[in-house]
Motif scaffolding. Structure first.
Motif, PDB file in Angstrom:
ATOM      1  N   ASN A  63      56.606  30.261   3.702  1.00  0.00           N
ATOM      2  CA  ASN A  63      55.805  31.095   4.594  1.00  0.00           C
ATOM      3  C   ASN A  63      56.373  32.504   4.726  1.00  0.00           C
ATOM      4  O   ASN A  63      57.563  32.741   4.562  1.00  0.00           O
ATOM      5  CB  ASN A  63      55.604  30.418   5.957  1.00  0.00           C
ATOM      6  CG  ASN A  63      56.924  30.194   6.662  1.00  0.00           C
ATOM      7  OD1 ASN A  63      57.611  31.159   6.986  1.00  0.00           O
ATOM      8  ND2 ASN A  63      57.294  28.933   6.873  1.00  0.00           N
ATOM      9  N   GLU A  64      55.455  33.386   5.014  1.00  0.00           N
ATOM     10  CA  GLU A  64      55.739  34.820   5.089  1.00  0.00           C
ATOM     11  C   GLU A  64      56.799  35.136   6.154  1.00  0.00           C
ATOM     12  O   GLU A  64      57.660  35.986   5.950  1.00  0.00           O
ATOM     13  CB  GLU A  64      54.414  35.523   5.409  1.00  0.00           C
ATOM     14  CG  GLU A  64      54.457  37.022   5.399  1.00  0.00           C
ATOM     15  CD  GLU A  64      54.473  37.622   3.993  1.00  0.00           C
ATOM     16  OE1 GLU A  64      54.322  36.886   3.019  1.00  0.00           O
ATOM     17  OE2 GLU A  64      54.671  38.847   3.908  1.00  0.00           O
ATOM     18  N   GLU A  65      56.738  34.393   7.276  1.00  0.00           N
ATOM     19  CA  GLU A  65      57.664  34.654   8.392  1.00  0.00           C
ATOM     20  C   GLU A  65      59.118  34.501   7.947  1.00  0.00           C
ATOM     21  O   GLU A  65      59.969  35.323   8.264  1.00  0.00           O
ATOM     22  CB  GLU A  65      57.432  33.652   9.528  1.00  0.00           C
ATOM     23  CG  GLU A  65      56.323  34.036  10.455  1.00  0.00           C
ATOM     24  CD  GLU A  65      55.964  32.878  11.364  1.00  0.00           C
ATOM     25  OE1 GLU A  65      56.861  32.070  11.706  1.00  0.00           O
ATOM     26  OE2 GLU A  65      54.775  32.775  11.702  1.00  0.00           O
ATOM     27  N   ASP A  66      59.402  33.410   7.214  1.00  0.00           N
ATOM     28  CA  ASP A  66      60.770  33.167   6.746  1.00  0.00           C
ATOM     29  C   ASP A  66      61.223  34.282   5.820  1.00  0.00           C
ATOM     30  O   ASP A  66      62.354  34.741   5.876  1.00  0.00           O
ATOM     31  CB  ASP A  66      60.866  31.831   5.982  1.00  0.00           C
ATOM     32  CG  ASP A  66      60.841  30.649   6.934  1.00  0.00           C
ATOM     33  OD1 ASP A  66      61.031  30.873   8.144  1.00  0.00           O
ATOM     34  OD2 ASP A  66      60.615  29.524   6.461  1.00  0.00           O
TER      35      ASP A  66
END
Lengths: 137, 304
Positions: free
Chosen positions: B233-236
């Protein structure tokens, strides 16, 4: 349950429980017209339970397949109702055209007429790797 | 006839020989100017690569040889559906040695099985890239004087980074080497690499997610890129991406004689403000690559 003894043929014994059908399929035993018995969950002193395949004809067997599927297998060659030869099957060093590499990035997924070869990488764990891409079998 | 498909195809002795030869080429270039006169190198690049292809071509030209080939699959017969085996069967009739890059893993091995001339793997997908490893080794040798007792930090994408895996395999053969594996959890070194190369030789290693923590211990810092597409995921990715970008600030606690390597191309994992630091060796590394490839071509062509 009783299954007749083989008179002239092959008994593949000490197959890990549940692996008999896999061996049946990989050796294409369905194509034979002789009697073939698959015994599952047979009580065994050493293994607890085991599978056995009895083939009522002396055929050529690819031992590499057997060793790969279940490394402690024994093969009895039976002649005139007696075991004439007993083979203990170990893990083969190489598997040629037995498995296909599952790695979609491997050259074997596109190149035609190429042998699918796996090499034994870890005998203790029975791990094979594709010689082209090193993926685990 | 020899090929180079995997860095482990070369023994420690042969690597030493190549390093000495490359060093001699740097010191006495005029001796090598005509060593490969009338010989041809075919560069079969089924996917684009600037550095590796140009490095091979420059290497052959500096040995007085000629170069032919293609630089993308679209301009080769592969676009018409020709197999690797057939391409190589044809090309080995035209050239004396082949350097192949291919997106499929194992393609150069297939080529070597069919070829009548030596084949060099110039990168097969995410699998092997032995001449990059030779380049890395030669750079370490030139800048540190040898390999023994070095603490090597490998930073960034240790999971998919083929250059990292090959460098670990090659460096594991030298005495007293230690590894510090610096990566986010998602991109840790795969277990099989540790089990095949680090553990059997009882090599000391530690894993950390902090580049700052590892920095003071290192003789060599090998940087790789943490790529967005490797994360679920983009957040990580956003959370972690800056941790593995090398800046002058992060170098504060590094040893003065540490060297920074990177296989290139760099995107943003090493700030350009590090380029002028005397420890930055990645552009030198690219240059050393040409000399070690010259040495390799000579070895495989059996030219004295």
């Amino acid at each position: 349950m009783r299954v007749d003894s083989v008179k002239n043929g092959i008994v593949i014994d000490h197959i890990a429980c549940g692996k008999a059908m896999q061996i049946y399929n990989m050796l294409s035993l369905d194509k034979l017209d002789c009697t073939v018995a698959i015994l599952k969950n047979v009580p065994s002193g050493k293994m607890g339970k085991k599978d056995i395949i009895k083939i009522d004809r002396d055929i050529e067997i690819n031992f590499d397949v057997l060793g790969f599927i279940s490394p402690n297998i024994t093969v009895d060659i039976v002649k005139n109702g007696k075991v004439s030869e007993k083979k203990h099957i170990a893990l083969p060093e190489k598997l040629i055209d037995i498995l296909k590499c599952r790695n979609p990035r491997c050259i074997t997924s596109t190149e035609q007429d190429i042998k699918h070869i796996f090499k034994l990488a870890d005998r203790e764990k029975g791990i094979y790797r594709c010689i082209y891409c090193d993926s685990e079998a | 006839m020899r090929n180079l498909i995997d860095i482990l195809d070369l023994s420690e002795k042969e690597i030493d020989f190549l390093i000495k030869k490359a060093d001699d080429i740097i010191n006495r270039p005029e001796e090598y100017r005509e060593k490969c006169k009338y010989k041809k190198l075919a560069t079969l690049f089924f996917e684009p690569s600037t550095r590796t292809r140009l490095s091979f071509e420059a290497a052959m030209m500096e040995l007085g040889g000629g170069v032919l080939g293609f630089s993308e699959a679209a301009s080769s017969s592969a676009a018409k559906g020709e197999s690797v085996s057939d391409t190589v069967a044809v090309v080995s009739g035209y050239a004396d040695i082949i350097a192949m890059r291919h997106p499929k893993e194992g393609a150069p091995l297939v080529a070597s099985m069919r070829s009548e001339v030596p084949v060099i793997n110039a990168g097969d997908g995410g699998h092997n890239h032995p001449t990059q490893t030779l380049t890395d080794l030669f750079t370490i040798y030139k800048e540190k004087g040898g390999f023994e007792n070095l603490t090597v930090g490998l930073c960034g994408d240790l999971k998919f980074g083929r250059t990292v895996h090959s460098l670990i395999a090659a460096m594991s053969r030298y005495k007293g080497v230690k590894f510090v594996l610096i990566s986010p959890d998602e991109l840790k070194l795969p277990r099989y690499v540790k089990e095949s190369h680090i553990k059997p030789k009882g090599i000391e290693y530690e894993q950390t997610s902090s580049l700052e923590y590892a920095m003071p211990k290192l003789d060599v810092l090998y940087m790789t890129r943490v790529q967005r597409e490797r994360f679920f995921n983009e957040e990580d990715y956003i959370r972690l991406k800056n941790s593995y970008i090398l800046t002058p600030d992060k170098l504060k606690n590094a040893r003065q004689d540490m060297i920074i390597l990177h296989p290139l191309p760099r995107v943003n994992e090493i700030s350009t403000s590090v380029d002028n630091d005397s420890r930055a060796c990645y552009f030198k590394q690219a240059k050393y690559g040409k000399y070690i490839r010259m040495a390799l071509i000579l070895m495989l062509l059996e030219v004295e």
